[in-house]
Design a protein around this motif. Sequence first.
Motif, PDB file in Angstrom:
ATOM      1  N   PRO A  49       0.813  -1.230   0.000  1.00  0.00           N
ATOM      2  CA  PRO A  49       0.000   0.000   0.000  1.00  0.00           C
ATOM      3  C   PRO A  49       0.841   1.271   0.000  1.00  0.00           C
ATOM      4  O   PRO A  49       0.431   2.284  -0.578  1.00  0.00           O
ATOM      5  N   LEU A  50       2.019   1.235   0.622  1.00  0.00           N
ATOM      6  CA  LEU A  50       2.892   2.407   0.596  1.00  0.00           C
ATOM      7  C   LEU A  50       3.458   2.642  -0.801  1.00  0.00           C
ATOM      8  O   LEU A  50       3.670   3.790  -1.210  1.00  0.00           O
ATOM      9  N   LEU A  51       3.699   1.561  -1.537  1.00  0.00           N
ATOM     10  CA  LEU A  51       4.153   1.706  -2.921  1.00  0.00           C
ATOM     11  C   LEU A  51       3.025   2.266  -3.782  1.00  0.00           C
ATOM     12  O   LEU A  51       3.248   3.141  -4.632  1.00  0.00           O
ATOM     13  N   ASP A  52       1.787   1.773  -3.572  1.00  0.00           N
ATOM     14  CA  ASP A  52       0.645   2.322  -4.306  1.00  0.00           C
ATOM     15  C   ASP A  52       0.490   3.816  -4.025  1.00  0.00           C
ATOM     16  O   ASP A  52       0.157   4.594  -4.925  1.00  0.00           O
ATOM     17  N   LEU A  53       0.729   4.202  -2.757  1.00  0.00           N
ATOM     18  CA  LEU A  53       0.635   5.617  -2.415  1.00  0.00           C
ATOM     19  C   LEU A  53       1.668   6.429  -3.189  1.00  0.00           C
ATOM     20  O   LEU A  53       1.377   7.550  -3.648  1.00  0.00           O
ATOM     21  N   ARG A  54       2.855   5.878  -3.371  1.00  0.00           N
ATOM     22  CA  ARG A  54       3.874   6.580  -4.147  1.00  0.00           C
ATOM     23  C   ARG A  54       3.458   6.728  -5.607  1.00  0.00           C
ATOM     24  O   ARG A  54       3.689   7.770  -6.240  1.00  0.00           O
ATOM     25  N   PHE A  55       2.817   5.683  -6.156  1.00  0.00           N
ATOM     26  CA  PHE A  55       2.299   5.798  -7.519  1.00  0.00           C
ATOM     27  C   PHE A  55       1.329   6.971  -7.628  1.00  0.00           C
ATOM     28  O   PHE A  55       1.387   7.770  -8.569  1.00  0.00           O
ATOM     29  N   LEU A  56       0.437   7.077  -6.634  1.00  0.00           N
ATOM     30  CA  LEU A  56      -0.581   8.124  -6.682  1.00  0.00           C
ATOM     31  C   LEU A  56       0.029   9.502  -6.465  1.00  0.00           C
ATOM     32  O   LEU A  56      -0.390  10.487  -7.088  1.00  0.00           O
ATOM     33  N   LEU A  57       1.015   9.597  -5.543  1.00  0.00           N
ATOM     34  CA  LEU A  57       1.637  10.888  -5.266  1.00  0.00           C
ATOM     35  C   LEU A  57       2.450  11.388  -6.454  1.00  0.00           C
ATOM     36  O   LEU A  57       2.400  12.577  -6.805  1.00  0.00           O
ATOM     37  N   VAL A  58       3.203  10.501  -7.082  1.00  0.00           N
ATOM     38  CA  VAL A  58       4.031  10.906  -8.219  1.00  0.00           C
ATOM     39  C   VAL A  58       3.184  11.060  -9.484  1.00  0.00           C
ATOM     40  O   VAL A  58       3.420  11.944 -10.312  1.00  0.00           O
ATOM     41  N   GLY A  59       2.145  10.189  -9.609  1.00  0.00           N
ATOM     42  CA  GLY A  59       1.219  10.314 -10.725  1.00  0.00           C
ATOM     43  C   GLY A  59       1.622   9.522 -11.954  1.00  0.00           C
ATOM     44  O   GLY A  59       2.738   8.998 -12.050  1.00  0.00           O
ATOM     45  N   PRO A  60       0.685   9.421 -12.916  1.00  0.00           N
ATOM     46  CA  PRO A  60       0.981   8.692 -14.158  1.00  0.00           C
ATOM     47  C   PRO A  60       2.080   9.384 -14.951  1.00  0.00           C
ATOM     48  O   PRO A  60       2.400  10.553 -14.729  1.00  0.00           O
ATOM     49  N   GLU A  61       2.652   8.633 -15.887  1.00  0.00           N
ATOM     50  CA  GLU A  61       3.652   9.198 -16.784  1.00  0.00           C
ATOM     51  C   GLU A  61       3.441   8.600 -18.167  1.00  0.00           C
ATOM     52  O   GLU A  61       2.867   7.516 -18.317  1.00  0.00           O
ATOM     53  N   PRO A  62       3.851   9.286 -19.208  1.00  0.00           N
ATOM     54  CA  PRO A  62       3.583   8.791 -20.578  1.00  0.00           C
ATOM     55  C   PRO A  62       4.342   7.508 -20.882  1.00  0.00           C
ATOM     56  O   PRO A  62       5.439   7.277 -20.375  1.00  0.00           O
ATOM     57  N   ALA A  63       3.701   6.690 -21.700  1.00  0.00           N
ATOM     58  CA  ALA A  63       4.335   5.452 -22.151  1.00  0.00           C
ATOM     59  C   ALA A  63       5.218   5.757 -23.356  1.00  0.00           C
ATOM     60  O   ALA A  63       5.061   6.790 -24.017  1.00  0.00           O
ATOM     61  N   PRO A  64       6.173   4.867 -23.677  1.00  0.00           N
ATOM     62  CA  PRO A  64       7.015   5.088 -24.868  1.00  0.00           C
ATOM     63  C   PRO A  64       6.169   5.225 -26.130  1.00  0.00           C
ATOM     64  O   PRO A  64       5.201   4.491 -26.341  1.00  0.00           O
ATOM     65  N   ALA A  65       6.543   6.148 -26.996  1.00  0.00           N
ATOM     66  CA  ALA A  65       5.748   6.441 -28.189  1.00  0.00           C
ATOM     67  C   ALA A  65       5.816   5.319 -29.216  1.00  0.00           C
ATOM     68  O   ALA A  65       4.919   5.196 -30.072  1.00  0.00           O
ATOM     69  N   ASP A  66       6.884   4.506 -29.182  1.00  0.00           N
ATOM     70  CA  ASP A  66       7.031   3.463 -30.197  1.00  0.00           C
ATOM     71  C   ASP A  66       6.450   2.132 -29.737  1.00  0.00           C
ATOM     72  O   ASP A  66       6.828   1.076 -30.241  1.00  0.00           O
ATOM     73  N   LEU A  67       5.511   2.176 -28.796  1.00  0.00           N
ATOM     74  CA  LEU A  67       4.887   0.979 -28.260  1.00  0.00           C
ATOM     75  C   LEU A  67       3.398   1.054 -28.583  1.00  0.00           C
ATOM     76  O   LEU A  67       2.727   2.033 -28.241  1.00  0.00           O
ATOM     77  N   VAL A  68       2.866   0.009 -29.272  1.00  0.00           N
ATOM     78  CA  VAL A  68       1.457   0.007 -29.679  1.00  0.00           C
ATOM     79  C   VAL A  68       0.833  -1.332 -29.313  1.00  0.00           C
ATOM     80  O   VAL A  68       1.424  -2.394 -29.569  1.00  0.00           O
ATOM     81  N   ILE A  69      -0.352  -1.257 -28.704  1.00  0.00           N
ATOM     82  CA  ILE A  69      -1.132  -2.455 -28.420  1.00  0.00           C
ATOM     83  C   ILE A  69      -2.244  -2.555 -29.464  1.00  0.00           C
ATOM     84  O   ILE A  69      -2.997  -1.592 -29.675  1.00  0.00           O
ATOM     85  N   VAL A  70      -2.321  -3.719 -30.116  1.00  0.00           N
ATOM     86  CA  VAL A  70      -3.451  -4.018 -30.994  1.00  0.00           C
ATOM     87  C   VAL A  70      -4.402  -4.867 -30.176  1.00  0.00           C
ATOM     88  O   VAL A  70      -4.108  -6.026 -29.867  1.00  0.00           O
TER      89      VAL A  70
END
Length: 627
Positions: A49-70
Motif C-alpha cells: 500500500p505504501l508503494l501504491d501511495l507513491r504511484f498516486l503521489l508521483v502520478g501517471p507518466e507517458p508510455a514510450p511512443a514506439d509501443l502500440v497495443i493491438v
Amino acid sequence: MRAWPRAWPREGRRTHAAVAAALALAASLLAAAWHRDGRASVLDRLESPLLDLRFLLVGPEPAPADLVIVALDDEAIREAGGYPLPRAAMARLVRILSGARPRALGLDLLFLDPGPAPDDAALAEALKDAGAVLAAAAAFRADPPGAAEAVPVPGLPVAERVRWPIARFRDGTGIGLVNIATDHAGTPRHVPLLLRLGDTALPSFPLRLAAQAARAEPVLEAGGIAVGGVRSRPDLGLNLPIRLHGPRGTVRTVSAGAVLRGEVEAEELRNRIVVVGATAIGAADTFATPYDPVLPGVEVLATAIGHLATGDGLVRDAATRRIDAGAAIVLAVASALAVSLAPAGLAVAVVILAALAWLAATVIAFSSHLWLSATVPLAAMIPGLLYGLLGRLGLDRRRARDLARSERALRLFHPPALAARLAQDPGFLAAPVTQEVGIVFLDLSGFTRLSERLGSQGTDRFLRDFHGVVGEEIGRHGGLVLSFMGDGALAVFGLLDPKPGDARQALVAADSLVPRIRSWLGTHTLTRGRPVGLRVGAHHGEVVASRLGASDHQQITVAGDSVNVASRLMEVAKDLRAALVVSADLVAASGIAPGAMPFEGERSVAIRGRAQPLSVAYRWTERMAAG
C-alpha cells in the motif's frame, strides 16, 4: 543500593542506551539481511500500500511512443463472432500487421489447442513470415529446489511445467513466457525476465520481444541485463519491477477490428513494437493497480517491454536494497539512542521527523524510478524504540521513586510549608530579602539537670516529643520553626507570604506555648516530679532572610538586630521569673487592644549588647523554676 541516587541515573541511562542501540543494531541487521536476500515477509504486505501511495503521489507518466497495443477488444470480438478469434481472422490480422513492418511483433495469446487444419496452416505461415513472438505460460512448483541446477543466475523463479503453443506454431517463431508476479492484493509488481525449467532458463515474453526489437540478444551483466545497449537493473532473480504508466489506454492502443477493416494506417505501426492482446471484459486477464482496477494484462506486459527497450523501468536491485539496509541500521540505532538519551519530547520529535524524512525520501526516489523500501527501515526501528521507551520509562520511574524518597527525607529538615515552597520554587531566598517578621525564641529551664538524670536515650526521646509539641503549636498559628537548638527553638511568622496579621499570630502563638508546654510537661512520664520550666521571648522587627552556608550545604535562616533582641528576651524572662516576655514593638504591631491580653506587668529593660533600653510586657510568672 542506597549509595546510588547520585551515581546511577547517568551510568544507568548510558547502559540502557547501549543495550537499546545493540538491540536496534541486531534487529536492523536481521531485517537488512532478510531484505537483502529477498525473502518474503509480512513487511511485503505493508510495503504494497505504501508503494501504491507513491504511484498516486508521483502520478501517471507517458508510455514510450514506439509501443502500440493491438487490442482484441469488444468491437473486434463482436465483428469476429466470438473469442478466441477464428484462426483465419488471426492469420489475416498477423499478415496486415507484418505488412506494416513493425520493429517487433508479439502475440499475448495462448494457442494451446489446434483449430481447423487449413486455418492453422495459414496462421502458422503468417507467424513464421512475421517472425512473431508467441506467448507461453509457466506453472510453478510449491517447493522449488535448491540452486544446484545449471542456470545463468541464481534465484530464478522455478517453473514446474510450461503450457506451450501447439507445435505447428513454434516453427520460425519466438516463444516467451507471459507470467506476471503480483503482490498479495493482486497488483502486478514484477515480470520475471527468465524462468527456470529444470536446468534450462526460459526467456519471458517482454524480454524476447525487446530483444527482437533491438535486433540483439540479451546480455547478462553484473547487477543488470542489457538489450541492444539499453541496460536495465532488475530485482533479485532477474525480476523486472513494473513502473505502471497509468490507467488502461496509457499505452497507445488500437482496435484489432479497425486494423482488419483497414482503418489503421501502416505508418502508425511502422518501426514500432506491436503487441497483440485481449482487452475485452471477460476475455482478458486483468489486474488491480493504483491507477485502474481492471488493467489488461497485455498492458502490463507492454509496460515491461517498454522498460527493457528504453531503460526507464523501476529500479530495485541489490544496490537499492543495500541503501535500504543502511537506512535501516542508521535509523534504528539513532532512534534507539534518541529515546534513551534525549529529553522525551525532543526524542519523540526526532524519531517522528526521521521516519517522515525517510518516507519523503522514498517518494522523491520513486519520482526518479528508484524503489526504496518504506517499511524495512521503519520496521527495523521498532525493537530499539520499544526497548528504549520502556526502559526509559522504567529508569524514569525508578528515578522518580528515588527523588520522592530524597524529597521526603529533605522535608524532614524543613517545616512542611517551607519544604513545599522550596519544592515549588527551588530559588526561594537565593538572594537575601529584607522584611518584617514576628520572631519567637523559647527554651526550657532546668533541662540540664533533667538530661543528666534521663541519660542519652531518655533525653533523645524527651526532646523528640518536645519538638513535636512546639512544631505543632507554632504551625497551628501559621508560623515556621526554622531551627531546633537542643531544648530551644526559633520560630518566625510572615517569612513565606507576609500578611498584616503575622505579628498578631506571633503574639498569640508565643502566649499559647506556655500553657500548652506546661500541660505537656506535667503529664510526660519522663518529667513527673522533676522541676522543668519554660521561657519564651517574642519580638517583631526587620530581619534579613537568606540562605546561609556553603554552596553544597545551606539552610534558611533570619538574621539582624531583631533576632538578637528576641533571643535576649529569654534572659529578661529569667530575670523577671516570667515564662513569657514580649516586646512593646510586637504588641503594637499585633493590633491587640491594650488590656486585651492580661500581662502581669510592663517595664523598660536593658538588653545585653544593646545601648537603648526596650519596653517589654510579661506574664506567666507562677510556677517558674530556677534555670
